[in-house]
Design a protein around this motif. Structure first.
Motif, PDB file in Angstrom:
ATOM      1  N   HIS A 172      -2.098   5.777   7.029  1.00 11.84           N
ATOM      2  CA  HIS A 172      -1.188   5.227   5.929  1.00 11.84           C
ATOM      3  C   HIS A 172      -0.028   4.412   6.393  1.00 11.84           C
ATOM      4  N   PHE A 173       0.610   4.903   7.563  1.00 13.21           N
ATOM      5  CA  PHE A 173       1.750   4.256   8.269  1.00 13.21           C
ATOM      6  C   PHE A 173       1.660   4.157   9.516  1.00 13.21           C
ATOM      7  N   LYS A 174       1.750   2.849   9.914  1.00 14.00           N
ATOM      8  CA  LYS A 174       1.337   2.575  11.546  1.00 14.00           C
ATOM      9  C   LYS A 174       2.205   3.103  12.241  1.00 14.00           C
ATOM     10  N   THR A 175       3.555   3.364  12.037  1.00 12.76           N
ATOM     11  CA  THR A 175       4.486   3.614  12.796  1.00 12.76           C
ATOM     12  C   THR A 175       5.569   4.661  11.823  1.00 12.76           C
ATOM     13  N   LYS A 176       6.313   5.464  12.625  1.00 11.04           N
ATOM     14  CA  LYS A 176       7.456   6.265  11.913  1.00 11.04           C
ATOM     15  C   LYS A 176       8.155   5.256  11.255  1.00 11.04           C
ATOM     16  N   GLU A 177       8.592   3.997  11.969  1.00 11.69           N
ATOM     17  CA  GLU A 177       9.659   3.107  11.274  1.00 11.69           C
ATOM     18  C   GLU A 177       8.951   2.489  10.047  1.00 11.69           C
ATOM     19  N   GLU A 178       7.758   2.213  10.012  1.00 15.96           N
ATOM     20  CA  GLU A 178       7.165   1.815   8.720  1.00 15.96           C
ATOM     21  C   GLU A 178       7.075   2.897   7.626  1.00 15.96           C
ATOM     22  N   LEU A 179       6.974   4.237   7.991  1.00 16.57           N
ATOM     23  CA  LEU A 179       7.196   5.150   7.080  1.00 16.57           C
ATOM     24  C   LEU A 179       8.461   5.235   6.414  1.00 16.57           C
TER      25      LEU A 179
ATOM     26  N   LEU B 270      14.219  -7.190   6.749  1.00 18.81           N
ATOM     27  CA  LEU B 270      13.228  -7.694   5.512  1.00 18.81           C
ATOM     28  C   LEU B 270      13.210  -6.424   4.804  1.00 18.81           C
ATOM     29  N   THR B 271      13.194  -5.377   5.009  1.00 18.48           N
ATOM     30  CA  THR B 271      13.128  -4.252   3.992  1.00 18.48           C
ATOM     31  C   THR B 271      14.472  -4.045   3.222  1.00 18.48           C
ATOM     32  N   ARG B 272      15.364  -4.242   3.855  1.00 18.31           N
ATOM     33  CA  ARG B 272      16.737  -4.390   3.305  1.00 18.31           C
ATOM     34  C   ARG B 272      16.977  -5.402   2.255  1.00 18.31           C
ATOM     35  N   GLU B 273      16.253  -6.517   2.417  1.00 17.20           N
ATOM     36  CA  GLU B 273      16.393  -7.855   1.653  1.00 17.20           C
ATOM     37  C   GLU B 273      15.606  -7.547   0.472  1.00 17.20           C
ATOM     38  N   LEU B 274      14.424  -7.017   0.695  1.00 17.91           N
ATOM     39  CA  LEU B 274      13.461  -6.765  -0.352  1.00 17.91           C
ATOM     40  C   LEU B 274      14.187  -5.951  -1.257  1.00 17.91           C
ATOM     41  N   GLY B 275      14.798  -4.747  -0.718  1.00 20.61           N
ATOM     42  CA  GLY B 275      15.553  -3.782  -1.632  1.00 20.61           C
ATOM     43  C   GLY B 275      16.643  -4.321  -2.373  1.00 20.61           C
ATOM     44  N   TYR B 276      17.495  -5.341  -1.828  1.00 18.39           N
ATOM     45  CA  TYR B 276      18.434  -5.876  -2.468  1.00 18.39           C
ATOM     46  C   TYR B 276      18.179  -6.844  -3.726  1.00 18.39           C
ATOM     47  N   ARG B 277      16.800  -7.447  -3.599  1.00 19.04           N
ATOM     48  CA  ARG B 277      16.216  -8.213  -4.666  1.00 19.04           C
ATOM     49  C   ARG B 277      15.946  -7.291  -5.613  1.00 19.04           C
TER      50      ARG B 277
ATOM     51  N   THR C 213       8.989   2.122   4.172  1.00 20.44           N
ATOM     52  CA  THR C 213       8.250   2.283   2.681  1.00 20.44           C
ATOM     53  C   THR C 213       9.094   3.225   1.807  1.00 20.44           C
ATOM     54  N   LEU C 214       9.371   4.477   2.510  1.00 20.14           N
ATOM     55  CA  LEU C 214      10.158   5.331   1.719  1.00 20.14           C
ATOM     56  C   LEU C 214      11.364   4.804   0.991  1.00 20.14           C
ATOM     57  N   TYR C 215      12.078   4.204   2.006  1.00 15.06           N
ATOM     58  CA  TYR C 215      13.396   3.439   1.342  1.00 15.06           C
ATOM     59  C   TYR C 215      12.988   2.470   0.095  1.00 15.06           C
ATOM     60  N   LEU C 216      11.980   1.662   0.412  1.00 19.65           N
ATOM     61  CA  LEU C 216      11.567   0.681  -0.760  1.00 19.65           C
ATOM     62  C   LEU C 216      11.138   1.300  -1.846  1.00 19.65           C
ATOM     63  N   GLU C 217      10.492   2.376  -1.653  1.00 19.27           N
ATOM     64  CA  GLU C 217       9.846   3.117  -3.151  1.00 19.27           C
ATOM     65  C   GLU C 217      11.159   3.806  -3.506  1.00 19.27           C
ATOM     66  N   THR C 218      12.013   4.573  -2.717  1.00 20.09           N
ATOM     67  CA  THR C 218      13.118   5.108  -3.275  1.00 20.09           C
ATOM     68  C   THR C 218      14.010   4.226  -4.149  1.00 20.09           C
ATOM     69  N   LYS C 219      14.327   2.811  -3.776  1.00 19.43           N
ATOM     70  CA  LYS C 219      14.928   2.088  -4.392  1.00 19.43           C
ATOM     71  C   LYS C 219      14.181   1.645  -5.586  1.00 19.43           C
ATOM     72  N   GLU C 220      12.790   1.380  -5.692  1.00 20.57           N
ATOM     73  CA  GLU C 220      12.141   1.180  -6.761  1.00 20.57           C
ATOM     74  C   GLU C 220      12.135   2.303  -8.051  1.00 20.57           C
ATOM     75  N   GLU C 221      12.355   3.492  -7.624  1.00 19.04           N
ATOM     76  CA  GLU C 221      12.335   4.401  -8.383  1.00 19.04           C
ATOM     77  C   GLU C 221      13.769   4.352  -8.995  1.00 19.04           C
TER      78      GLU C 221
END
Length: 187
Positions: free
Chosen positions: A43-50, A113-120, A53-61
């Motif tokens: 599901h997650f190639k690396t701990k960093e990807e995990l 990139l994740t931070r930018e996606l989160g801010y969007r 993903t958690l960061y973006l999903e938290t922001k989405e919620e």
């Protein structure tokens, strides 16, 4: 979302908040999630990807909660008030997510990139701030700076409320907190 993926994210959230990123090995996340380590890496190639993903999903919620009934408000102050109270309610209802967000928002583990996606995801708030400035209701300062100021104010208020749970239902305290938030913005 698969049940195993959801369990991995829930477990990682709890462990990252409790132990930190470095002190949480993927083997522990897998074990406490009830999945094989290979399943975690499926599901997650690396701990960093995990964590990203958690960061973006938290922001989405969070965003879904922040936007509730905002469009029903007619004034800039009403819209920002709704966002403020939505944020407080979300934080109180999801303390682990709030703690994760506050701990990892500026973390080097979150990619640019994740931070930018989160801010969007916060674009609707930026739009309200910009409209408030155009109508000369809000301070004429850089929108990014204004957003960071209110985000920091909200984090501080939320931290206070989570450490003083008796204040969560104190209407005077909440109104004073909103006044502090609004005073950061108003022109």
């Amino acid at each position: 979302m698969s049940e195993k993926r959801a369990q991995i994210l829930t477990t990682a959230l709890r462990l990252f908040v409790t132990n930190g990123f470095h002190a949480t090995p993927t083997s522990q996340i897998a074990k406490e999630s009830g999945v094989a380590t290979g399943t975690l890496f499926h599901h997650f190639k690396t701990k960093e990807e995990l964590i990203n993903t958690l960061y973006l999903e938290t922001k989405e919620e969070m965003i879904q909660s922040l936007s509730i009934k905002v469009d029903e408000q007619e004034t800039i102050k009403g819209k920002l008030r709704q966002i403020f109270f939505n944020a407080i309610h979300w934080s109180v209802a999801h303390p682990e997510h709030q703690l994760f967000y506050s701990q990892y928002s500026n973390s080097p583990f979150i990619t640019n990139l994740t931070r930018e996606l989160g801010y969007r995801r916060f674009q609707f708030i930026y739009d309200i701030l910009k409209l408030g400035q155009e109508k000369e209701i809000l301070k004429p300062i850089n929108i990014d700076l204004m957003f960071e100021a209110i985000d920091g104010t909200l984090m501080g208020i939320t931290k206070y409320l989570l450490t003083h749970p008796e204040k969560i239902t104190d209407e005077l305290c909440l109104e004073n907190a909103f006044t502090l938030y609004w005073d950061t913005l108003k022109g």
